[in-house]
Design a protein around this motif. Sequence first.
Motif, mmCIF file in Angstrom:
data_model
loop_
_atom_site.group_PDB
_atom_site.id
_atom_site.type_symbol
_atom_site.label_atom_id
_atom_site.label_comp_id
_atom_site.label_asym_id
_atom_site.label_seq_id
_atom_site.Cartn_x
_atom_site.Cartn_y
_atom_site.Cartn_z
ATOM 1 N N GLY A 29 -51.004 -12.398 -45.308
ATOM 2 C CA GLY A 29 -50.985 -11.927 -43.926
ATOM 3 C C GLY A 29 -50.278 -12.836 -42.946
ATOM 4 N N GLY A 30 -49.518 -13.809 -43.417
ATOM 5 C CA GLY A 30 -48.815 -14.729 -42.534
ATOM 6 C C GLY A 30 -47.317 -14.617 -42.691
ATOM 7 N N ASP A 31 -46.630 -15.613 -42.184
ATOM 8 C CA ASP A 31 -45.185 -15.670 -42.331
ATOM 9 C C ASP A 31 -44.748 -17.115 -42.162
ATOM 10 O OD1 ASP A 31 -42.653 -14.765 -42.865
ATOM 11 O OD2 ASP A 31 -42.292 -13.956 -40.870
ATOM 12 N N LEU A 46 -44.751 -21.518 -38.769
ATOM 13 C CA LEU A 46 -45.750 -21.000 -39.693
ATOM 14 C C LEU A 46 -46.781 -20.185 -38.929
ATOM 15 C CD1 LEU A 46 -46.978 -21.043 -42.571
ATOM 16 C CD2 LEU A 46 -48.183 -23.117 -41.901
ATOM 17 N N ARG A 47 -46.988 -18.955 -39.414
ATOM 18 C CA ARG A 47 -48.033 -18.091 -38.837
ATOM 19 C C ARG A 47 -48.946 -17.701 -39.987
ATOM 20 N NH1 ARG A 47 -48.508 -12.752 -38.949
ATOM 21 N NH2 ARG A 47 -46.342 -12.448 -39.518
ATOM 22 N N THR A 48 -50.227 -17.970 -39.794
ATOM 23 C CA THR A 48 -51.200 -17.579 -40.804
ATOM 24 C C THR A 48 -52.084 -16.495 -40.220
ATOM 25 O OG1 THR A 48 -52.661 -19.360 -40.102
ATOM 26 C CG2 THR A 48 -51.223 -19.816 -41.971
ATOM 27 N N VAL A 62 -51.906 -23.685 -46.832
ATOM 28 C CA VAL A 62 -50.573 -23.086 -46.756
ATOM 29 C C VAL A 62 -49.597 -24.092 -46.163
ATOM 30 C CG1 VAL A 62 -49.196 -21.268 -45.663
ATOM 31 C CG2 VAL A 62 -51.437 -20.727 -46.618
ATOM 32 N N GLU A 63 -50.031 -24.776 -45.117
ATOM 33 C CA GLU A 63 -49.177 -25.779 -44.472
ATOM 34 C C GLU A 63 -48.812 -26.886 -45.459
ATOM 35 O OE1 GLU A 63 -49.625 -28.816 -40.716
ATOM 36 O OE2 GLU A 63 -50.620 -26.870 -40.605
ATOM 37 N N GLU A 64 -49.766 -27.329 -46.239
ATOM 38 C CA GLU A 64 -49.512 -28.383 -47.232
ATOM 39 C C GLU A 64 -48.569 -27.891 -48.323
ATOM 40 O OE1 GLU A 64 -49.358 -32.039 -48.779
ATOM 41 O OE2 GLU A 64 -50.253 -31.490 -46.859
ATOM 42 N N ALA A 65 -48.711 -26.651 -48.756
ATOM 43 C CA ALA A 65 -47.819 -26.089 -49.778
ATOM 44 C C ALA A 65 -46.385 -26.024 -49.261
ATOM 45 C CB ALA A 65 -48.309 -24.701 -50.191
ATOM 46 N N VAL A 66 -46.220 -25.633 -48.001
ATOM 47 C CA VAL A 66 -44.882 -25.585 -47.394
ATOM 48 C C VAL A 66 -44.303 -26.992 -47.324
ATOM 49 C CG1 VAL A 66 -43.613 -25.065 -45.280
ATOM 50 C CG2 VAL A 66 -45.327 -23.456 -46.131
ATOM 51 N N ARG A 67 -45.103 -27.938 -46.876
ATOM 52 C CA ARG A 67 -44.648 -29.326 -46.759
ATOM 53 C C ARG A 67 -44.194 -29.860 -48.128
ATOM 54 N NH1 ARG A 67 -48.587 -31.067 -44.058
ATOM 55 N NH2 ARG A 67 -47.486 -31.205 -42.093
ATOM 56 N N PRO A 75 -35.660 -34.285 -50.716
ATOM 57 C CA PRO A 75 -36.439 -35.525 -50.655
ATOM 58 C C PRO A 75 -35.947 -36.535 -49.629
ATOM 59 C CG PRO A 75 -35.220 -35.396 -52.718
ATOM 60 C CD PRO A 75 -35.042 -34.098 -52.014
ATOM 61 N N GLU A 76 -34.739 -36.371 -49.126
ATOM 62 C CA GLU A 76 -34.264 -37.307 -48.098
ATOM 63 C C GLU A 76 -34.929 -37.053 -46.746
ATOM 64 O OE1 GLU A 76 -30.858 -34.241 -48.404
ATOM 65 O OE2 GLU A 76 -32.496 -34.956 -49.617
ATOM 66 N N LEU A 77 -35.573 -35.894 -46.597
ATOM 67 C CA LEU A 77 -36.351 -35.636 -45.389
ATOM 68 C C LEU A 77 -37.643 -36.435 -45.470
ATOM 69 C CD1 LEU A 77 -35.853 -31.776 -45.038
ATOM 70 C CD2 LEU A 77 -34.605 -33.602 -43.882
ATOM 71 N N THR A 78 -38.127 -36.898 -44.333
ATOM 72 C CA THR A 78 -39.322 -37.745 -44.334
ATOM 73 C C THR A 78 -40.571 -37.008 -43.881
ATOM 74 O OG1 THR A 78 -38.840 -38.525 -42.100
ATOM 75 C CG2 THR A 78 -37.989 -39.838 -43.934
ATOM 76 N N ALA A 79 -40.418 -35.867 -43.194
ATOM 77 C CA ALA A 79 -41.590 -35.157 -42.675
ATOM 78 C C ALA A 79 -41.270 -33.682 -42.476
ATOM 79 C CB ALA A 79 -42.037 -35.766 -41.353
ATOM 80 N N VAL A 80 -42.331 -32.899 -42.422
ATOM 81 C CA VAL A 80 -42.230 -31.476 -42.113
ATOM 82 C C VAL A 80 -43.226 -31.202 -41.002
ATOM 83 C CG1 VAL A 80 -42.510 -29.123 -42.981
ATOM 84 C CG2 VAL A 80 -41.605 -30.903 -44.485
ATOM 85 N N GLU A 81 -42.718 -30.743 -39.851
ATOM 86 C CA GLU A 81 -43.576 -30.428 -38.709
ATOM 87 C C GLU A 81 -43.685 -28.922 -38.565
ATOM 88 O OE1 GLU A 81 -41.804 -32.141 -35.260
ATOM 89 O OE2 GLU A 81 -42.306 -34.188 -35.845
ATOM 90 N N THR A 82 -44.869 -28.453 -38.206
ATOM 91 C CA THR A 82 -45.031 -27.030 -37.928
ATOM 92 C C THR A 82 -44.828 -26.803 -36.437
ATOM 93 O OG1 THR A 82 -47.410 -27.288 -37.726
ATOM 94 C CG2 THR A 82 -46.570 -26.593 -39.850
ATOM 95 N N VAL A 83 -44.121 -25.751 -36.124
ATOM 96 C CA VAL A 83 -43.849 -25.376 -34.743
ATOM 97 C C VAL A 83 -44.816 -24.259 -34.382
ATOM 98 C CG1 VAL A 83 -42.095 -24.461 -33.183
ATOM 99 C CG2 VAL A 83 -41.427 -25.967 -35.054
ATOM 100 N N PRO A 84 -45.545 -24.396 -33.283
ATOM 101 C CA PRO A 84 -46.483 -23.324 -32.906
ATOM 102 C C PRO A 84 -45.763 -21.998 -32.714
ATOM 103 C CG PRO A 84 -46.842 -25.277 -31.568
ATOM 104 C CD PRO A 84 -45.595 -25.513 -32.363
ATOM 105 N N GLU A 85 -46.415 -20.929 -33.106
ATOM 106 C CA GLU A 85 -45.851 -19.579 -33.006
ATOM 107 C C GLU A 85 -45.512 -19.228 -31.568
ATOM 108 O OE1 GLU A 85 -44.476 -15.893 -34.325
ATOM 109 O OE2 GLU A 85 -45.008 -17.645 -35.478
#
Length: 110
Positions: A29-31, A46-48, A62-67, A75-85
Amino acid sequence: VLHDVHPEPPERRAARAVERLRPAVRERGGDVALDGVEGPVARVRLRTAGCGSACGSASSGVEEAVREAVLAAAPELTAVETVPETESRPPAFVPVDSLLRRPARPQGAK
């Protein structure tokens, strides 16, 4: 990647990782969508599915799986941030004229 040489930029690899996860997130039910990469940080929209306070752990899963998927693909990226919907939606606009205009009366009505 080991020597900072890769045929695809990290943006493309991160986008592909997010697209692979999209069907599973939609089943729940998310995206999810890649918003972009700024330096060494990927930004993910990320929308859950909202189901009250009981789903907090599901959302973080879900957020951890995306990260994990994004960092594995790039792997050269150091972080993954979620942007509020809410950042993705333009503000609602209602013209003042539509608020002040009265509906037309049918003929013969008093």
